[in-house]
Write a protein that holds these residues in place. Structure first.
Motif: not given
Length: 247
Positions: A127-133
């Motif tokens: 799992s994870g979260t991408f930001q401005d990517a």
């Protein structure tokens, strides 16, 4: 095997921050290739900030070729260092940021050996979260080796069988992912597991709360009928002895 959303890539590259000699015995280890720069770290070596065997931790603000990683921890249980615990290989990181002006690609592998068999199933998750990517790309791979070979001697050293894989293209400014899978395995004895991350992270892109896990529960052998019969005879004999003492 099935694909789902998932995210955890450059954080592993951080492991290579501190170089150290390969351990004399098989161990939890990590190898990363970040934009052509290679790094490696081994459990209980100078690069590992956690003295506990089976926990490979890197310091904060680790900068590998412009990729900055905070809170990177790899753990392994179920082998001789942690007998009696479930067979698990895990990797996580709080933040991974590409500070370069161009996209940066990386390949990272984490591996350990001597997990306790027999095992006939596996569970994978991430799992994870991408930001401005937006525009970033991730591929995640989980490997199992019934021959118990050490992996992660290089970023592409992944012995055994690919049991699960995941690929995702980031299309939103804030993009979160989750992936899980289960399946059958065949490990009559000690075995190894390897996690691998391949990614391209856009300039300024961040990966937050990344996690990746492979779990293989040990099968507890069921007594054969002959053994059960012998046990029954023994219990009957004990019962008769106790009865005679009471007479």
């Amino acid at each position: 095997m099935a694909s789902r959303h998932l995210a955890f890539l450059p954080a592993l590259a951080v492991v290579g921050l501190a170089l150290g000699p390969s351990p004399a015995r098989a161990a939890l280890q990590l190898f990363a290739d970040v934009g052509g720069t290679t790094f490696s770290c081994f459990d209980n070596q100078a690069c590992d900030t956690n003295p506990t065997t089976g926990v490979l931790s890197l310091g904060n603000a680790v900068n590998i070729n412009g990729v900055v990683v905070n809170g990177s921890i790899q753990t392994s249980t179920g082998n001789p260092a942690t007998p009696g615990l479930v067979n698990v290989l895990n990797s996580s990181a709080l933040t991974v940021t590409n500070t370069n002006a161009t996209s940066t690609s990386a390949t990272v592998a984490i591996s350990d050996t001597d997990f306790t068999g027999p095992a006939n199933s596996y569970s994978t998750s991430g799992s994870g979260t991408f930001q401005d990517a937006v525009g970033s790309l991730i591929t995640l791979n989980w490997f199992n080796d019934a021959n118990n070979a050490q992996g992660a001697d290089s970023a592409t050293d992944t012995p055994g069988t690919l049991v699960d894989t995941f690929t995702y293209n980031v299309t939103r400014v804030a993009d979160s992912f989750a992936h899980s899978e289960t399946g059958a395995a065949s490990d009559p004895g000690a075995f190894s597991m390897t996690l691998q991350f391949l990614y391209t992270l856009t300039p300024g892109g961040q990966l937050l709360s990344r996690g990746m896990t492979e779990l293989k529960p040990r099968v507890v052998p069921v007594p054969e009928p002959a053994s059960l019969s012998l046990m029954g005879v023994g219990l009957l004999a004990l019962g008769l002895m106790a009865r005679r003492r009471m007479v």
